[in-house]
Design an enzyme around this catalytic site. Sequence first.
Site, PDB file in Angstrom:
ATOM      1  CE  LYS A   7      -3.930   1.677   2.844  1.00 59.02           C
ATOM      2  NZ  LYS A   7      -4.718   1.365   4.065  1.00 59.02           N
ATOM      3  CB  SER A  55      -7.986   3.252   3.178  1.00 58.17           C
ATOM      4  OG  SER A  55      -7.122   2.660   4.127  1.00 58.17           O
ATOM      5  CB  SER A  77      -8.242   0.238   6.099  1.00 55.31           C
ATOM      6  OG  SER A  77      -8.944   1.439   6.300  1.00 55.31           O
TER       7      SER A  77
END
Length: 472
Positions: free
Chosen positions: A75, A150, A174
């Site tokens: 990420k 996310s 997330s």
Amino acid sequence: MASFITPIAEDVTRGNKSAAAYVDEALARAEASAEYNALISLTAERARQRAKEIDARIAAGETVGPLAGVPFIAKDNFLSFGGKTTAASAMLKDFEAPYQATAIERLEAAGAICIGKANLDAFAHGGSTENSHFGPTLNPVDKQRVPGGSSGGSAAAVALDIVPFALGTDTGGSIRLPASYCGVVGLKPTYGRVSRYGVVAMASSTDTVGPLTRTVEDAALVLDIIAGQDARDATTLPSAGSTEKYADACLQTDTPKRIGVIKECMGDQLEPGLRRQIEAQLEAFRAAGHTVEEVSLPSVELALAVYYIVVPAEISSNLARYDGIRFGYRSPDATNLQQTYEQTRSSGFNDENVRRIMIGNYVLSSGYYDAYYRRAQTVRTKIIKELEAAYEQYDVLVSPVATGPAYKFGEKADPLAVYLVDVMTVAPSLAGLPAISVPCGTDEGLPVGLQIIGAYGDEPSVLRLAASMEAA
């Protein structure tokens, strides 16, 4: 389900196939899947160089590590070499990290190779990956729908089979939410299990680092590498030790467990198709010899309200450092210090970032601290105590990950509607508990997930039940 990581590492270690070939194939898949916008950038040059070095070490007879030549994606809020670390924000769009996150350092030491950085909601603020400065990520199952967030880019990259695993962060769901929406496994470890050093901070009291994978065993394999104490993150827990490998938990025969189904998560808010899948899985647990009972945890219903007071408060503090002076974006039009602060922050943060900063400043401000922040922390303690009491009766707790499958882009225009998506996942985050999202069938063709929540520090029970569910 068999591991997708182990065969790659074995191939590379035995010389059956080179790390360079695996990296080239992963990069080709990433480029072929560009329409999904799962990745912000590829780190192809560095990845190929690392693959070359690993192949040379193996040719020389050296031992590389348990993840030799395995490509992965991080990420883009993990600091890493080979490209920029943007946190999907305008504020950091040109930022180059001076060091790497501990989790990435540990994976590279085990032989894994980072090939790129995944998309996310800017600064991880969101549950849909719609709030990225680089555009939204599309759900691999249905491009009209969000992938969750996310860590939506990480989940999509795994679902698209670009790499066998990706790193994500989970502050209030997330990792688990995009895993559920994209049909992959997402593991949020116990708070402190994995170092956050080198990860762009969101909310320091709930931020965790974990893997997204296609199988439970692979999630455990990655956790074995990245877990452990880190002198540069004072919140990390002592290492479990070589005799307590998480991957071993997946291979052990699952003994009958006492499973508590959280009553407050099984109400009218569930979509019918999701409810049928969850209830079918609960019946499967009973048929496998587990005891499955409903347990009421009234404070869980307050968790979302507590989360959206405590977390914005921490966000407002953590994002105060982005002032246009020390690093990141600086407004080119400012002519004095005050304008630099104002114009940099106005241009560098998006609407969702600003919304959370303002909520945080409000609940921490004089006159409102006691009314909101202190009261929220009091209720947070009550939630933790209630969960601790539940684990005196049950080995694990379970619930859906979300109230339904992935929703369509634009379907939830009201920010409060997006916040409500986190309703199932925030309580374990506030309590620092390990939790996993495991694929649990489909609702009208869209994947849905079951959340298995363990007692503090008890990842083995979570992984063992998840692996048995996957194998059934």
